[in-house]
Design a protein around this motif. Structure first.
Motif, short mmCIF file in Angstrom:
data_model
loop_
_atom_site.label_atom_id
_atom_site.label_comp_id
_atom_site.label_asym_id
_atom_site.label_seq_id
_atom_site.Cartn_x
_atom_site.Cartn_y
_atom_site.Cartn_z
N GLU A 187 33.14 59.74 23.13
CA GLU A 187 33.08 58.44 22.45
C GLU A 187 32.32 58.59 21.13
N PRO A 188 33.04 58.72 20.01
CA PRO A 188 32.36 58.87 18.71
C PRO A 188 31.38 57.76 18.40
N LEU A 189 31.63 56.54 18.91
CA LEU A 189 30.70 55.44 18.65
C LEU A 189 29.30 55.74 19.18
N SER A 190 29.22 56.57 20.23
CA SER A 190 27.92 56.82 20.86
C SER A 190 26.97 57.60 19.96
N GLU B 40 25.63 52.87 19.00
CA GLU B 40 24.83 54.10 18.93
C GLU B 40 23.37 53.83 19.27
N ASN B 41 22.86 52.67 18.86
CA ASN B 41 21.46 52.36 19.14
C ASN B 41 21.20 52.26 20.64
N VAL B 42 22.19 51.74 21.37
CA VAL B 42 22.04 51.63 22.83
C VAL B 42 22.21 53.00 23.48
N GLU C 150 36.91 54.03 31.78
CA GLU C 150 36.73 55.43 32.18
C GLU C 150 35.77 56.15 31.24
N THR C 151 35.89 55.91 29.95
CA THR C 151 34.97 56.54 28.99
C THR C 151 33.54 56.09 29.26
N PHE C 152 33.36 54.81 29.53
CA PHE C 152 32.03 54.29 29.85
C PHE C 152 31.44 55.00 31.07
N VAL C 153 32.24 55.13 32.13
CA VAL C 153 31.77 55.79 33.34
C VAL C 153 31.48 57.27 33.07
N ARG C 154 32.36 57.92 32.31
CA ARG C 154 32.15 59.33 31.99
C ARG C 154 30.85 59.54 31.22
N LEU C 155 30.52 58.64 30.31
CA LEU C 155 29.28 58.80 29.55
C LEU C 155 28.07 58.72 30.47
N PRO D 265 31.79 46.71 20.00
CA PRO D 265 32.43 47.79 20.75
C PRO D 265 31.39 48.76 21.31
N PHE D 266 31.59 49.13 22.59
CA PHE D 266 30.61 49.98 23.26
C PHE D 266 31.23 51.27 23.80
N ALA D 267 32.47 51.21 24.27
CA ALA D 267 33.18 52.40 24.74
C ALA D 267 34.68 52.12 24.67
N ARG D 268 35.45 53.17 24.49
CA ARG D 268 36.89 53.03 24.31
C ARG D 268 37.55 52.32 25.49
#
Length: 414
Positions: A385-388, A396-398, A348-353, A342-345
């Motif tokens: 995105e808490p995963l970030s 998180e590493n990425v 849209e969350t990916f783009v927002r980050l 998993p990388f982003a919810r």
């Protein structure tokens, strides 16, 4: 002070200036509108510096122009005709406003170019802002002139007469440390630029040359205040993505240019109404959108049932494939053959980050005194995105690698 009293006070620059610092302490959290926004900008930039009323009005006028409150700026000028200088126009990042543009961090310059008829243009360029030409009278963007039509004005081609903030002429006007080299434009106007933007100011010779009419005092201290929603609370739209990624770094797709297998409605709506970034760069990492050519309609899910959205080159030989679930919109990554994880919810969350990295660049690299861009950036991405920021998650590493471009590295990438 009631909310109505606060709104009334800040609606009138004359009342605001008459209230003086004593009447502006312990303000309620809400209320004040455009006037309070401009006041908060002026106070924050002055950072406790003591200035007389007329000079504070100049800074109040500056704050209003920076925020785009031109009507309020006109009221300030009417309320205090003795301002020693006024802001003609400003393309400037307000204190506490995390915006992608302008960002003149790193290598940047604003050159004065002159045509054969004496007309001037400003040529602005930086490593993080596309070259643009500006009309020095209005700040409006204009087409680039033909080759040879304008020539850069020599550095020492200074106008005759006093120059704003000259310590020999302007009676100790407060000058920000970053405003080092005024570029005279004629007619008592000068241009300043620094990492936060470019501004043209006009000297009021009568006021600047006259005697100080009131005692210099500190007009308060505090933090920026905004009436509207923050960028994190506002929806994504095409204008916002273009501001962050530039027109050639984002794309609006039509429904028939999206993968037919993509049935997640919010992802489809995002690509069609707001757009997607085609290119992103931070530090040594880059991202390229796989759908940028508009020929993704026939794209099929891979062995994991995921659609290829784009590719990160995170470092030399370090590749991350970004994938989207066609039904849920969840974003995953396969990094160097490992995953997916998993990388982003969602898309849209990916783009927002990615957009958030660009929005916070200037504040992280060139913060105002008392501005906490890095802290606020981490707070915003953690909420997105808490995963970030989860040290136990592979994502998180990425994200840490990408975030380091503005949290640890300089504008030059080292």
């Amino acid at each position: 002070m009631t909310r109505d009293d606060l709104d009334t006070l800040f609606a009138s620059p004359a009342a605001l200036l008459a209230a003086a610092p004593e009447g502006l302490r312990d303000l309620p959290a809400a209320g004040g509108g455009a006037g309070r926004e401009a006041y908060a900008q002026a106070v924050t930039i002055l950072d406790g510096a003591e200035v007389p009323r007329a000079e504070f009005a100049s800074w109040l006028h500056f704050g209003a122009k920076v925020l785009g409150h031109d009507a309020y700026a006109d009221l300030v000028a009417e309320a205090e005709p003795g301002m020693p200088w006024r802001t003609v126009w400003a393309w400037w990042r307000p204190v506490g406003a995390y915006r992608a543009k302008p960002n003149l961090s790193g290598d940047a310059d604003v050159e004065v170019h002159e045509g054969p008829d004496g007309r001037l243009l400003l040529k602005l360029w930086s490593q993080w802002t596309q070259e643009r030409w500006l009309d020095p009278a209005t700040g409006e963007r204009v087409p680039a002139p033909a080759d040879g039509e304008f020539a850069e004005r020599p550095y020492d081609a200074l106008d005759e007469g006093p120059v704003l903030f000259d310590p020999d002429d302007d009676h100790g006007l407060h000058q920000p440390d970053a405003w080092e080299e005024p570029a005279p434009l004629g007619g008592d106007r000068v241009m300043f630029f620094e990492p936060r933007g470019v501004v043209v100011l006009e000297r009021n010779g009568t006021a600047a040359d006259g005697q100080i009419s009131s005692e210099a005092v500190s007009w308060g201290s505090g933090a920026p205040w905004f009436a509207g929603p923050t960028a994190a609370e506002a929806p994504l739209d095409a204008a916002r993505l273009e501001e962050a990624f530039d027109a050639d770094g984002m794309v609006l797709l039509t429904p028939d240019q999206l993968p037919a297998a993509l049935t997640h409605a919010p992802t489809r709506d995002l690509a069609v109404t707001a757009g997607l970034p085609t290119w992103f760069a931070a530090g040594v990492a880059t991202f390229t959108l796989a759908w940028a050519d508009g020929k993704a309609q026939g794209l099929e899910p891979d062995e994991n049932g995921l659609l290829h959205l784009g590719t990160f080159e995170l470092a030399y030989g370090d590749i991350g494939r970004v994938l989207v679930h066609p039904e849920t919109g969840a974003v995953s990554m396969v990094r160097n053959g490992e995953g997916p994880f998993p990388f982003a919810r969602d898309t849209e969350t990916f783009v927002r980050l990615l957009e958030t990295v660009y929005r916070f660049m200037s504040a992280c690299w060139s913060p105002y005194p008392g501005e906490y861009g890095k802290r606020d950036f981490l707070s915003e991405v953690a909420a997105l995105e808490p995963l970030s920021v989860d040290e136990e998650a592979p994502a998180e590493n990425v994200w840490e690698h990408l975030f380091a471009a503005i949290l640890e590295l300089s504008p030059w990438g080292f």
